[in-house]
Every structure is written in C-alpha cells, then in structure tokens.
Design a protein around this motif. Structure first.
Motif, PDB file in Angstrom:
ATOM      1  N   THR A   1      -6.563  -0.749   0.725  1.00 62.16           N
ATOM      2  CA  THR A   1      -6.880   0.483   1.460  1.00 62.16           C
ATOM      3  C   THR A   1      -6.342   1.712   0.745  1.00 62.16           C
ATOM      4  OG1 THR A   1      -6.888  -0.723   3.551  1.00 62.16           O
ATOM      5  CG2 THR A   1      -6.625   1.668   3.670  1.00 62.16           C
ATOM      6  N   GLU A   2      -5.099   1.641   0.293  1.00 66.70           N
ATOM      7  CA  GLU A   2      -4.505   2.789  -0.388  1.00 66.70           C
ATOM      8  C   GLU A   2      -5.264   3.110  -1.675  1.00 66.70           C
ATOM      9  OE1 GLU A   2      -0.441   1.685  -0.883  1.00 66.70           O
ATOM     10  OE2 GLU A   2      -0.002   1.785   1.276  1.00 66.70           O
ATOM     11  N   GLY A   3      -5.694   2.080  -2.382  1.00 71.01           N
ATOM     12  CA  GLY A   3      -6.472   2.322  -3.593  1.00 71.01           C
ATOM     13  C   GLY A   3      -7.796   2.999  -3.291  1.00 71.01           C
ATOM     14  N   TYR A   4      -8.454   2.563  -2.220  1.00 71.28           N
ATOM     15  CA  TYR A   4      -9.739   3.159  -1.846  1.00 71.28           C
ATOM     16  C   TYR A   4      -9.558   4.621  -1.422  1.00 71.28           C
ATOM     17  CZ  TYR A   4     -14.146   3.959   0.582  1.00 71.28           C
ATOM     18  OH  TYR A   4     -15.344   4.477   0.995  1.00 71.28           O
ATOM     19  N   LEU A   5      -8.587   4.871  -0.535  1.00 65.89           N
ATOM     20  CA  LEU A   5      -8.397   6.222  -0.011  1.00 65.89           C
ATOM     21  C   LEU A   5      -7.950   7.185  -1.104  1.00 65.89           C
ATOM     22  CD1 LEU A   5      -6.663   5.329   3.383  1.00 65.89           C
ATOM     23  CD2 LEU A   5      -9.027   6.073   3.044  1.00 65.89           C
ATOM     24  N   ALA A   6      -7.103   6.700  -2.011  1.00 62.62           N
ATOM     25  CA  ALA A   6      -6.627   7.567  -3.094  1.00 62.62           C
ATOM     26  C   ALA A   6      -7.761   7.997  -4.013  1.00 62.62           C
ATOM     27  CB  ALA A   6      -5.548   6.849  -3.893  1.00 62.62           C
ATOM     28  N   ALA A   7      -8.813   7.187  -4.089  1.00 61.16           N
ATOM     29  CA  ALA A   7      -9.943   7.508  -4.964  1.00 61.16           C
ATOM     30  C   ALA A   7     -10.911   8.509  -4.345  1.00 61.16           C
ATOM     31  CB  ALA A   7     -10.695   6.221  -5.326  1.00 61.16           C
ATOM     32  N   LEU A   8     -10.746   8.820  -3.066  1.00 56.58           N
ATOM     33  CA  LEU A   8     -11.640   9.774  -2.413  1.00 56.58           C
ATOM     34  C   LEU A   8     -11.358  11.180  -2.936  1.00 56.58           C
ATOM     35  CD1 LEU A   8     -11.539   8.428   1.270  1.00 56.58           C
ATOM     36  CD2 LEU A   8     -13.358   8.119  -0.427  1.00 56.58           C
TER      37      LEU A   8
END
Length: 730
Positions: free
Chosen positions: A74-81
């Motif tokens: 989740t953190e990886g996905y959100l950080a890429a936004l």
C-alpha cells in the motif's frame, strides 16, 4: 477569487479517468493463508478462511508479518501517486491556523485549549479573568516522541483549584486519569487506570467520580469484551486500590454506568445503559447526606425505555431533556423535595429536534436541530418566551455551558467552509460578540454550502449537504465528487470543518454529506428506520444519494467516490457490494465488516441495539444479507477500494478490516486496486496527532483523485482570496 477561472478551465478538461489517470504499475498482493474454517449457522455453511487475522497483532507474529507485507504494498502504491505530496502540502496549509476550544469557567479561572496550528496535540491553558495572562497547564506534545499520546477529556474542580484530566495513548479507548494542582501547575501523585467510556465528575475539592472496568486478563486489553463497568470515587492523595465502589450491577454485568454531579455539587446522577441505544435508567445520590447515608443511589427513572440528558440541578431540583412521550425531545423538571416528586413539562416537544439544553445565569439555553443544522433559543427558567440566537448560516453550534448565576456563556459555530469560531454571549443584554476567530488562508465566501433533498428507494425524503466552490457551482458542469455517510446509532451528521475536505474542494471537487436513516437527524423514528431489520434502508438511502448527485449534474458519472468510517465503513462495504457499478472509488475506514462476529470483541457487544444479535436466527438472516465480508460478489468489476484501520483500534478491532481486505484481494473483482492502509500507534480516530492526520488525509485524497480524475491545478493558480481577519483572543 483569483485564479478560479484557470482552475475551472483545467478541471473541465480533466474530469474523467480515461483522459487523466496516470498508468499505475500492476499490484502484486501479498499471499494470505486461507484456512478451511466453516461453521454451520441456522442451517447455512459460513466460510471464514481468514479468521486467523482476528488475532491481536501484538501477540501473533504471523498477523504482524501480514500487516507488514500489506503496508509495504500500500505504501509503495500511494507513494507513487503524483498528487500525494501536493495534497499533503495543501492539507497542511489549511490546517495551519490558530484555533481555540470553548472556555470553561471555574472559581474565577477560565480554562481552554489552544493549538498554534500544526502542533500534534492542543495545549491546555488557564487565565484569571477574561483579560488575565494565559498560563500553560498541560502540553501533551511533550508526552510522547511520536505525538500519539493525547489529552482527552478534562474538568476543573468547582473552585478551579484542581484539574482532572484523562490521557489517551496510541488511540486506545482505555484512559489514564490524572490530577493537576492548578495553583502551582504541579501534578499530584494520583493516577487511575482502566477507565473507559467514563465521565469526569468532581465531588467538591476532595475527589471525583469515574467509571472503570475490571483489569483485563493478560493479553486481552485490546480485544477482550468489556463487562462489569462500575462507578468509583477516588479521594485525592490516595492510591487507586482504596477507591470506593459507588454503584455497580454485578448481577447485570452487561450494564454500563456513568456519573455526573450538578454544578452546585449537591446531587450526583448515575446514568445506566445496556447498549448503544439512548435508553437509560437514572439514580440520584444526595451528596449533602453522604456521610450519613453513604453512596445511597435512589432510583429516579427505571426501565431502559427512553433517553435522558441531564441539563442541570439546583438544590434538589433537576432539569432533563428527554424523548419520553416526545420522539423529538422536550424539557422536563422534577422537584425531589415535593411530597410526590413527578416530572413536569417545561418546554414542549416541537417539530425541530431539541438536542441539548443548559441553564446559564437565570435563563435556559436550548440547542435545536432542523434538517441537521443548528439554531438556538434563550428562554426564561419557566419556559416562557425568550429570544432566538442568530447563527451565521448553515452550520453547527455547540457549547452554551455555564452555571446558574453566570453572566455569560460561550459557544462555537462551524460549517463546511469555515472552522470553529468562539463567541461570547452576554446573558443580560443578549449581545453576542466574536471571542476567538481563526485567521484563514482562504475566503470562506468562495465556497457554497447548499442543502438538498432526494428521494430514497421507498419514497422517503432524505436531506443532503452539497459543498462546492462558487466557480464550480456557477459552471454547472459535473465534477469528481466525494460522498460521505454514516447512518446509525442515533448519530446526527451536522456541518463541520475539515482541512482535507477543503483541499478537495480547492482542487475543484464537490463534497456531499447525506443524512441517512439510522441517524438522529429527525428523532427516534429516523433512527428506528435505519437499524435492525431496517438496516437496508441506510444502504438504499446512500445509493439514492449517489444516483441523485449524478442525475443532477453535480457528480460526473464515472467520478463518484464514497467514504465512511466505523459504522460508515460498514456502509461503504455494503453499498460497494450492492452497487459496484455506481462508484469509481471507495474509502472504508475502521469499518465493521464481519456482521456475524462483531459482538465478540471489546465494545462490539453494545452494538446489538443497532445491528441485532448474530446468534438469533431472524437477526442472523438480516446480518448475513448485507455483511460486507460475506457478500463480496466474485466476477463483478469493483471500484478502487482503500481500506484503513489501525493496530490499536480497540473499538472496531482491526481484524474486521484485515479479513475484509484479504477477501477483496482474493476475489476476481476487476483491475482496480483493493488496498489496506494500517496505521501504527493509532486507534479508532480520536487523539490522532496532526502529522498522522495529514498523512492519512493526503493518502486518501490522492487515491480518490487518481480514480475519479481530479487533478490539482498548477500551484500558480491555487487561489487564496484573502484572509478572514478576526481577534486572536484569548
């Protein structure tokens, strides 16, 4: 408002996901073990493959490992936004203003909270008189390095010499009670543990009444069921082991009890409850006779049939707001010295909901709600005609606290487009003046708050607030819209300020709040219409709200997102299962997701008043039909879903969200993400430090914006139409 034309121009080119959403990498969800757990309940086989995720993360290494792996994804996905950091910056900007809590007066001293803007926790100050020099009493920001230890409730003694306060650590519902000597600023040695769902009630200056549960068994503090709550008296300067039992019901361990003391210190009132329903029994203790009679609690109201809200007491006369024989509430009084004490009506029931009342000076201050918005009236003590207090538009008023004989009272007023301002009212003249108004980085007048009404599936008329910038409203074109709801437990959703919502509105989105059945917006009937066997009405209302927003051209058809927390998280999970086609994105926060096992953890047993009993067949069938965990529809295209919870949530234990997220990720629901965000050192929501709140808000907005096509305008076009000037007192 400077730059809004540019903002709207950019927005209209960028409101659909196919046009604007960046290409995101494919998500590889963590492997989650599925166990062959099946129970037969009322003739139906119920699979529960993720029951192992119910274990407390503190004592279950495999659950802790799962949490770590899920958070990494989740953190990886959100950080890429792309917009995540910019939303964080905008939320921080909207939150960076000086704000004050309501004044509480005791013994000539005024107590209040203040946050300078971005402090993780508000500080508590005291001053002598309104013009005295402020003195810092408590600074919770120094209590924990991560800012996650918070000042919860607080109450000065009648003479203002002592301050009783509760400490909340890591978001838990458990509280530690402590006492401060206001005169010296030094803490006393007193410390009370295992308090939860408690009031704080002083008995003179000698000690206080509070509610606590027995010490939990080892390892059960954050998941064990809460039974045998009782009221105790703690005398200052003594250890907790010597606290006196005031009132408890060991023969009825499911009962809960909370104590109040009237402002003149004469009477203590014990309010007993069974669940979450506003159905209470009342008992009264005459503190003037305590040395002779002990803690003799005489029955005043029995039967657990109606709501009773203490207004005030003077001598042996009491005033209460109640819905006994008045579904929308009325004001009553009783004289305990009468030959035959009986309740007499002071103010009759009206069409508007009487939320609360207070006695300040020699007048009654009545707080009413009409269509989920506040208004107030001031009457004589006998209920005869007085005057209406003018409020600034659609919003929520709170406060009006004081003592008989006081010349003044304070109240707060807030709305969707403006944070709380504090007002002082002179009771002799009725003149109201701003006392503490925030300086803001934007123009509240640049945003429009409307109230609309829509028709639900069964023809019921339901209110909804819609908030947009004036430029967006004037353009009359649909935009990405965030719809919020709750619908339960007699809770009324009223207008209030949110820095995260302002960042969404500034970006050109619309926000809507639906006042669904199950809440308290229209009294007992409205609540009953959305609970138990009627719970489906809540989901129908929310779906109808979404359809209305699209039909009326407020929300873009493929850009409607929904959000809800706790019971509202259940709401989001249920409607996503039922109408996955209607929503582009969904955020389910700290939700009740397994409706067949909710009553087995912490405070969950209380919720049977609203949900029903899973172990009763008729209730089971209702719960089984909408339980989010059990009704995920394999093979349907689901919206993008972000589930949020916290490891210290001991209200709705995180196992609900863990199991739900695991089931979502296992099912074939299309290509959109189904992620879970698990906060550490946080709970159900209260006490969350500012830094964590900003991070969570940015994650949610960036996720929702990604799947609704909302794009922040270039920073050069972000407009601040001036500041709202106001006094910074106190």
């Amino acid at each position: 408002m400077h730059g809004l034309r540019a903002l709207i121009g950019g927005l209209l080119l960028c409101t659909g996901v196919p046009i604007c959403a960046e290409t995101m990498p494919e998500i590889s969800y963590p492997q989650t073990r599925r166990d062959p757990v099946v129970e037969t309940l009322f003739g139906e086989d119920i699979a529960d493959p993720y029951r192992w995720l119910e274990a407390d993360v503190r004592g279950a290494p495999e659950v802790a490992d799962w949490v770590e792996r899920e958070n990494a994804v989740t953190e990886g996905y959100l950080a890429a936004l792309a917009q995540r950091e910019r939303f964080a910056k905008r939320i921080r900007s909207f939150m960076d203003y000086e704000r004050f809590g309501l004044q509480v007066k005791a013994g000539g001293r005024y107590f209040y909270t203040r946050n300078s803007g971005l402090q993780n926790q508000a500080q508590l100050f005291v001053r002598k008189g309104l013009s005295g020099e402020p003195r810092l009493l408590l600074d919770p920001n120094a209590w924990a390095a991560d800012g996650a230890t918070a000042l919860d409730a607080w109450e000065p003694s009648q003479k203002g010499n002592y301050l009783l306060y509760s400490v909340q650590d890591g978001g838990s519902d458990w509280r530690i009670l402590r006492v401060l000597d206001v005169r010296t600023g030094e803490p006393l040695t007193d410390q009370v543990r295992w308090a939860k769902f408690t009031g704080l009630a002083w008995v003179g200056e000698e000690g206080f009444l509070y509610s606590r549960f027995p010490v939990p068994q080892e390892g059960a503090a954050f998941q064990g069921l809460n039974y045998e709550q009782a009221v105790y008296f703690h005398r200052l300067g003594t250890p907790q082991e010597r606290d006196e039992l005031v009132y408890g019901t060991p023969e009825h361990p499911q009962y809960g009890h909370v104590a109040d003391v009237t402002q003149d210190g004469r009477l203590a009132l014990i309010t007993s409850h069974v669940g979450t329903d506003a159905r209470y029994e009342l008992r009264v203790i005459d503190l003037a006779h305590r040395k002779r009679d002990g803690w003799n609690a005489a029955a005043l109201v029995t039967g657990f049939t109606d709501d009773w809200k203490l207004v005030e007491g003077a001598g042996r006369r009491l005033w209460y707001v109640t819905n006994r024989n008045a579904p929308r509430y009325r004001l009553v009084s009783i004289d305990l010295d009468a030959a035959k004490p009986e309740w007499t009506q002071v103010v009759a029931e009206r069409e508007d909901i009487l939320e609360r009342a207070g006695i300040v000076g020699d007048q009654l201050v009545l707080n009413y709600m009409r269509d989920a918005a506040s208004h107030a009236e001031i009457l004589a003590l006998d209920g005869s005609a007085g005057r209406t207090l003018s409020l600034n538009g659609i919003g929520t008023a709170s406060g009006f606290r004081g003592r008989p004989g006081d010349p003044e009272t304070f109240y707060a007023f807030t709305s969707f487009n403006c944070p709380a301002s504090i007002y002082r009212m002179d009771l002799a003249t009725g003149v109201t003046a701003p006392f503490a108004q925030p300086k803001m980085c934007y123009d509240p007048g640049a945003y429009v708050v409307e109230q609309r009404f829509f028709t639900s599936k069964d023809g019921t008329r339901v209110p909804m607030f819609v908030v947009r910038s004036r430029a967006v409203a004037k353009a009359k074109l649909p935009v990405p819209t965030l719809l919020y709801g709750y619908g339960g437990f007699d809770v009324s959703l009223t207008p209030g300020f949110s820095s995260a919502r302002m960042a969404w509105l500034e970006a050109g989105g619309a926000f809507a709040l639906a006042n669904l059945r199950g809440g308290g917006e229209y009294g007992r009937e409205w609540h009953d219409g959305g609970r138990g066997a009627n719970k489906q009405n809540v989901f129908d209302d929310f779906i109808a709200a979404g359809e209305y927003l699209v039909k009326e051209g407020i929300a873009k058809k493929d850009a409607l997102a929904i959000q809800g927390g706790s019971n509202g998280g259940l709401l989001v999970g249920a409607v996503v299962n039922q109408r996955s086609d209607l929503f582009a994105a969904a955020v389910a926060q700290v939700g009740v997701m397994d409706m067949l096992r909710f009553d087995r953890f912490t405070a969950g047993r209380y919720w049977v008043d609203d949900y029903g009993h899973p172990d009763r067949e008729a209730d089971f069938k209702v719960l089984r039909a909408y339980s989010p965990y059990h009704n995920i529809r394999e093979g349907q295209a689901y919206p993008a879903i972000l589930v949020t919870t916290a490891d210290t949530d001991d209200r709705v234990v995180p196992g609900h969200s863990f199991k739900y997220a695991a089931a979502l990720q296992h099912a074939d629901l299309g290509d959109k993400p189904r992620l879970i965000r698990i906060e550490t050192r946080a709970g159900h929501g209260s006490g969350k430090p500012t830094d964590k709140a900003i991070e969570e808000g940015a994650d949610i907005l960036a996720f929702v914006a990604q799947w609704t096509g909302l794009r922040l305008p270039p920073e050069a076009t972000i407009a601040h139409a001036g500041t709202e000037e106001g006094g910074n007192a106190p």
